[in-house]
Motif scaffolding. Sequence first.
Motif, PDB file in Angstrom:
ATOM      1  N   GLN A  48      43.189  22.502  93.315  1.00  0.00           N
ATOM      2  CA  GLN A  48      42.030  21.569  92.302  1.00  0.00           C
ATOM      3  C   GLN A  48      41.477  20.850  92.330  1.00  0.00           C
ATOM      4  O   GLN A  48      39.690  20.755  92.234  1.00  0.00           O
ATOM      5  N   THR A  49      41.458  19.928  93.642  1.00  0.00           N
ATOM      6  CA  THR A  49      40.879  18.507  94.120  1.00  0.00           C
ATOM      7  C   THR A  49      39.614  19.216  95.203  1.00  0.00           C
ATOM      8  O   THR A  49      38.313  18.868  94.754  1.00  0.00           O
ATOM      9  N   ASN A  50      40.216  20.366  95.831  1.00  0.00           N
ATOM     10  CA  ASN A  50      38.497  20.820  96.371  1.00  0.00           C
ATOM     11  C   ASN A  50      37.779  22.194  95.518  1.00  0.00           C
ATOM     12  O   ASN A  50      36.420  21.874  95.833  1.00  0.00           O
ATOM     13  N   TYR A  51      38.372  22.759  94.507  1.00  0.00           N
ATOM     14  CA  TYR A  51      37.768  22.750  93.447  1.00  0.00           C
ATOM     15  C   TYR A  51      36.281  21.676  93.153  1.00  0.00           C
ATOM     16  O   TYR A  51      35.234  22.245  92.472  1.00  0.00           O
ATOM     17  N   LEU A  52      37.117  20.898  92.298  1.00  0.00           N
ATOM     18  CA  LEU A  52      36.433  19.457  92.167  1.00  0.00           C
ATOM     19  C   LEU A  52      35.074  19.397  92.447  1.00  0.00           C
ATOM     20  O   LEU A  52      34.091  19.020  91.922  1.00  0.00           O
TER      21      LEU A  52
ATOM     22  N   ALA B  85      35.707  19.120  85.428  1.00  0.00           N
ATOM     23  CA  ALA B  85      37.117  17.446  85.595  1.00  0.00           C
ATOM     24  C   ALA B  85      38.055  17.519  84.113  1.00  0.00           C
ATOM     25  O   ALA B  85      39.263  17.835  84.528  1.00  0.00           O
ATOM     26  N   ILE B  86      37.276  17.491  83.309  1.00  0.00           N
ATOM     27  CA  ILE B  86      38.173  17.652  81.805  1.00  0.00           C
ATOM     28  C   ILE B  86      39.106  18.531  82.248  1.00  0.00           C
ATOM     29  O   ILE B  86      40.558  18.805  80.751  1.00  0.00           O
ATOM     30  N   SER B  87      38.586  20.475  82.550  1.00  0.00           N
ATOM     31  CA  SER B  87      39.283  21.498  81.654  1.00  0.00           C
ATOM     32  C   SER B  87      41.330  20.905  82.702  1.00  0.00           C
ATOM     33  O   SER B  87      41.945  21.971  82.469  1.00  0.00           O
ATOM     34  N   LEU B  88      40.452  20.444  83.870  1.00  0.00           N
ATOM     35  CA  LEU B  88      41.590  20.199  84.760  1.00  0.00           C
ATOM     36  C   LEU B  88      42.633  19.010  84.466  1.00  0.00           C
ATOM     37  O   LEU B  88      43.647  18.381  84.605  1.00  0.00           O
ATOM     38  N   TRP B  89      41.929  18.242  82.967  1.00  0.00           N
ATOM     39  CA  TRP B  89      42.635  16.806  83.307  1.00  0.00           C
ATOM     40  C   TRP B  89      44.003  17.319  82.289  1.00  0.00           C
ATOM     41  O   TRP B  89      44.222  18.726  81.527  1.00  0.00           O
TER      42      TRP B  89
ATOM     43  N   ASP C 287      50.282  14.384  86.054  1.00  0.00           N
ATOM     44  CA  ASP C 287      50.802  14.890  87.031  1.00  0.00           C
ATOM     45  C   ASP C 287      49.202  14.602  88.249  1.00  0.00           C
ATOM     46  O   ASP C 287      47.739  15.412  87.504  1.00  0.00           O
ATOM     47  N   ALA C 288      48.841  14.512  89.173  1.00  0.00           N
ATOM     48  CA  ALA C 288      47.822  14.856  90.518  1.00  0.00           C
ATOM     49  C   ALA C 288      47.834  16.198  90.423  1.00  0.00           C
ATOM     50  O   ALA C 288      48.648  16.856  90.345  1.00  0.00           O
ATOM     51  N   LEU C 289      46.976  16.306  90.516  1.00  0.00           N
ATOM     52  CA  LEU C 289      46.139  17.431  91.371  1.00  0.00           C
ATOM     53  C   LEU C 289      45.967  18.084  92.531  1.00  0.00           C
ATOM     54  O   LEU C 289      46.781  17.629  92.941  1.00  0.00           O
ATOM     55  N   SER C 290      46.509  19.694  91.856  1.00  0.00           N
ATOM     56  CA  SER C 290      47.022  20.192  93.967  1.00  0.00           C
ATOM     57  C   SER C 290      46.073  19.905  94.673  1.00  0.00           C
ATOM     58  O   SER C 290      44.385  19.667  94.592  1.00  0.00           O
TER      59      SER C 290
END
Length: 950
Positions: free
Chosen positions: A144-148, A129-133, A138-141
């Motif tokens: 990215q959401t499914n990945y998390l 989650a930190i790596s995608l912050w 901006d909202a996650l794609s």
Amino acid sequence: MAQAFLNKVAKFLCENYGNDFHEICVVLPGRRAHLFLGEALKKQINGDSFMPKAFSIEEFVYEITGLVRVDAMHQLVQLYKVIIKIDENPPSFDEFMGWGEVLLNDFNDVDLHLADSSALFQYLSAAKAISLWNPSSDALSPFQTNYLKMYEVFGDYYTAFSDKLLESGAVYQGLAYRTLAENPVSFYENLPWKKVIMAGFNAMNPAEELIRQKLEKADKLVMLYDADSYYMDDHSQEAGKFLRNYYRSEGPENFRWIDNSLAESERSIDVYALPRKLAMARLLGELIQSGLSKLQTEDEKKEWLSRTVVVVPDELLLFPVLNSLPPEVGKFNVTMGLSLAHTPIASLLSGVFDLNEPPVGDTSGKMISARAFVGMMRHPYLSLFIRTLLPDIEKDISLQLKKILESGRVYWPVDALLNRVFNGLGGEVELLIRNSFIGSESSLIEWLEGIDRVFGELHQCLIQLESDWNIEAEYFRVFRKAINEMLGAATDLEFVSWFQIKRLLKQLIRSTQVAFYGEPLGGLQVMGMLETRTLDFERVFLLSANDDILPAASHSSSMIPFDIRIEDDFALPTFREKNAVFAYHFFHLLQRATEVHIFYVNSAGSSGGGEASRFLQQLKTEFVPKNPKTQLKMHKVVNHPENRTVEPFLVEKGPDVMELLHKKAKKGLSPTALNSYVVCRLQFFLQYVIGIREDEDTEGMADYRILGQAVHKAVENLYSNSLGEFLTTEVLDKNKEQCRELMNLAFGEVYPEIATDTGMNLLFLEAATLMLKSYFDYMSTQVQEGHNIRVLASELEMKRAIQIEIEGEPILVNLHGKADSIEEFDGHNRIVDFKTGKVELYDVGIDALAGLITEKSKPKAFQLLMYLWLSNHSYGDNISSGIISMKKISLGYIPLKIQGNDRISGSQLLDFEELLKELLEEIFDPNQSFTLTEDIKPCEVCSFKNICGR
């Protein structure tokens, strides 16, 4: 050789337990050492005695816990079943297959190293989650959401999966170890033995370490180590990384044993750098044969072999190694595994997959690829099956398979193909293939059961043939066991598609190992690296000592990044621990050996990139300086084909050959044949004298040769109704409109029944059509520019005889050629040769005629000049010759030029005739043999190189 470790273990057992072994058990790192230990005990025991119970560490864990091991395929399927129950929107099975096996490996690591699974997977999810912050918030794609979300539920997957397996009693290795390690002490107090002797362990994972501690606390354990002061005293040596820790925790008085063999014993080490993998196997065979040849008696040879091991870290080298062993070796023992992916089982299964791939656009499932079908039927196993069960029609089947390919038809209806091959006489064999290999209308599970039936029949066939096919029979036994386990796991999987079954089976054969069993107490030993644990040999041959093999490749797939693995709270293994284990195995091989031979590949592009293992560098810079008694020699083995004594490949012109040549003189020689002689005399003999044909089996696939023939045929057909008439733009435009239709017909004439509606054949048809259209565009432009053009002849056969003299006797040689087109262009005649391949201006320009019959000839110029010579009696000097490149039509008509002039004079043609005579006199001279060309460049594309050995 210093006392072997297992001999020391046997002596310890006898000294401390007498002959009463029923109350002890011995646990070794692997099961292969059990028989060697038993043999060592026989030499130590006085009187009769039962052998102690012996286990590998894994067998010991499963024995104590009462659990059973579950295979990798069962794990994969069970994990997916868990996932679809937990997730509201579970991944598809195809998506899961991409990472499921990796996750299972991580679960195994978590359990073997007793990591807190809940804390670990929470930490991993937070890290992702930190790596995608991002600071912009901006909202996650959606991706990215499914990945998390996937990482968030790994902990739930682990818990549910572990509970499910423990409930069934069938678990993977790590879970079994964790179950025993974390159970109460009473588990250990109630063992059926008073003492557990754990011998030869150099690196224990945390689960094994905790098991060891609990056994010690219950006063049940005795540890016996096999260490050497060379790496124990030097903390920079990774081989002693784990043993030094055990030494510190147990203390010097309890640590058995530390030798000093590496630094004190005499030994010779020869390191060989070779250019290729197979060269290692060949040199190995030569060295073993050389060693045996120095011995006098059979007993000496048996003793020599029993003290020798061949270590093969790269399993792909196993069979080359076995095939390279000299006959004097006799029976040998193979103690290593081989993946089914490296056996003929894999190629047969691949053929089945190819057979079930439907043609593009075909949804009926009734059409199959002729090429795939014939390839499968010609597989060695199926050929053997047919030869054994259908001997009366075996030749007819082979003939029909050949005819199917020659027909050029790409796809066939299933029934038509089987009826043609078996003609109603195939019986059970035909039924098995029809109902099992070829996509049936049954469910995919039933299809898998059908595959198992066919493989079962093949297995029985191999068993009946006995010793010659023992290894192949074992392949089938292992595969059938694996596929039945897979069927048991996947029976209720309604989600499985054909594509998924294909992936499952590929993964199955990749992960399934064939273990070779034998009598390991006598004869030469062939082993993998891990199988050498606790064993000592006087003579060692170690192959593939390259980086990424020794030690094994450091990169491995994992969902858990390196920086999280090395956290103190988790301490999961990384490449550093694996490298330390391999370092120990390497130096343990040397520890008591007196003669060592190490091989590696030094050519770029090979395994390890041609780099020697760093262990070899350590030998030179660290080991030898500490032990001056070691003789290290480095050898660079280079193949020098020019230095080998090889009989030159040539054909003498004896009476039989001369008779064939005289027949050829009557039948006639073409420019292509004469060019072939100039390039390579031997090729000319094979192709044009004795008539060996090039392989024209296209298996239903068009190629550039067929494309060229089809274009020529289409041009001939289009001009056939307008010969002698001046071309107009109307005629040319009409021809252009007919290009596609006539090209299709031309392909059919050149190669009957070829299908040009799909795949590569369709691309060839489109390419040929574009070439033809471009040609007519060019011709139309020429007419529009005011040129008067008419086609006088198309595909015209031209013949002419020439007389030569051989040993005073005249010989008449017929020469012939076919002109693609003879045109009148603005009142001047010209011979046009259409080329669909590459053409350069350089190809048709010559400075001197003599260069046409040297090995650096210009075949296109020779052909054009010979056309002029053949037509001279019909057209005189009022004719030129040239090429039109269909591939590069912008070059237009490219005339043959001699010293820059495209009008070839009569005197020049007379000079060419003398050149022809000179060439033909050499061909028919009985004193000049047919020899190989000195220029090896043409050999790269020659169809006959397998005959001459180039």
